[in-house]
Enzyme design. Structure first.
Site, PDB file in Angstrom:
ATOM      1  N   GLU A 156      10.762  -9.268  54.518  1.00  0.00           N
ATOM      2  CA  GLU A 156      10.609  -8.445  53.321  1.00  0.00           C
ATOM      3  C   GLU A 156       9.752  -9.222  52.338  1.00  0.00           C
ATOM      4  O   GLU A 156       9.784 -10.454  52.305  1.00  0.00           O
ATOM      5  CB  GLU A 156      11.967  -8.160  52.639  1.00  0.00           C
ATOM      6  CG  GLU A 156      12.852  -7.189  53.375  1.00  0.00           C
ATOM      7  CD  GLU A 156      13.721  -7.851  54.420  1.00  0.00           C
ATOM      8  OE1 GLU A 156      14.227  -7.136  55.299  1.00  0.00           O
ATOM      9  OE2 GLU A 156      13.872  -9.097  54.384  1.00  0.00           O
TER      10      GLU A 156
ATOM     11  N   TYR B 231       0.581 -12.210  55.204  1.00  0.00           N
ATOM     12  CA  TYR B 231       1.316 -11.582  56.300  1.00  0.00           C
ATOM     13  C   TYR B 231       0.422 -10.626  57.092  1.00  0.00           C
ATOM     14  O   TYR B 231       0.456 -10.625  58.322  1.00  0.00           O
ATOM     15  CB  TYR B 231       2.561 -10.860  55.776  1.00  0.00           C
ATOM     16  CG  TYR B 231       3.531 -11.776  55.057  1.00  0.00           C
ATOM     17  CD1 TYR B 231       3.729 -13.094  55.472  1.00  0.00           C
ATOM     18  CD2 TYR B 231       4.236 -11.339  53.956  1.00  0.00           C
ATOM     19  CE1 TYR B 231       4.611 -13.933  54.814  1.00  0.00           C
ATOM     20  CE2 TYR B 231       5.126 -12.173  53.289  1.00  0.00           C
ATOM     21  CZ  TYR B 231       5.306 -13.474  53.725  1.00  0.00           C
ATOM     22  OH  TYR B 231       6.181 -14.298  53.064  1.00  0.00           O
TER      23      TYR B 231
END
Length: 178
Positions: A124, A136
């Protein structure tokens, strides 16, 4: 003369940086928690507690620190259950960010997940953390959902973007170089 002295000083500083050995990745230990907490408190307005880190270590979650000659530079923690891994925390000291250290930690955690035969890795991230989201994405994570009101925020709560990466054989060889 002043310009020459400044140039010589700059060259000496650059040589000192070049001579500094790269930080070493190693497992996190209970003895690292003072330094981990110092970084955590500098990096986040809503940091984890020492107890959370202790619980992760006691549970045997894979954890890593990047240690250099002058202390810890960052850390990461991962949980693994069945064939799924979950990146719990990746943090680099704010004074050392934007040097590829977060990427190095993330790649190591993904490699640990692979070694434990995880088929996918989740994490998350705050939608407001553009630098982390870019990292990411560049490492192969994709947004798969949103957790409403997941994170504490100054004005209430902030959603979390849920991201995932499927671990297939080609992933490690296709990752861009550090």
């Amino acid at each position: 003369v002043a310009a020459t002295a400044r140039t010589a000083a700059e060259a000496a500083a650059m040589n000192a940086v070049a001579a500094t050995p790269a930080p070493v990745l190693r497992p996190m230990h209970e003895g690292d928690l003072d330094a981990v907490m110092e970084i955590e408190l500098r990096a986040y307005p809503f940091p984890w507690t020492r107890g959370i880190f202790q619980d992760c270590l006691r549970a045997g979650y894979p954890s890593r620190v990047l240690a250099g000659g002058d202390g810890l530079f960052g850390y990461g923690l991962l949980s693994i259950a069945a064939d799924e891994a979950h990146v719990l925390n990746v943090c680099v000291d704010p004074s050392r960010q934007s040097r590829g250290l977060g990427r190095r930690l993330l790649r190591d955690l993904v490699q640990v997940a692979r070694q434990h035969r995880a088929a996918r890795v989740f994490l998350e991230v705050r939608p407001s953390n553009a630098a982390a989201i870019a990292l990411y994405h560049s490492e192969g994570f994709n947004e798969i959902g949103r957790r409403p009101r997941y994170y504490p925020a100054v004005t209430g709560r902030e959603d979390a973007l849920v991201m995932a990466m499927e671990l297939v054989d080609e992933d490690i060889s296709s990752m861009p170089p550090l």
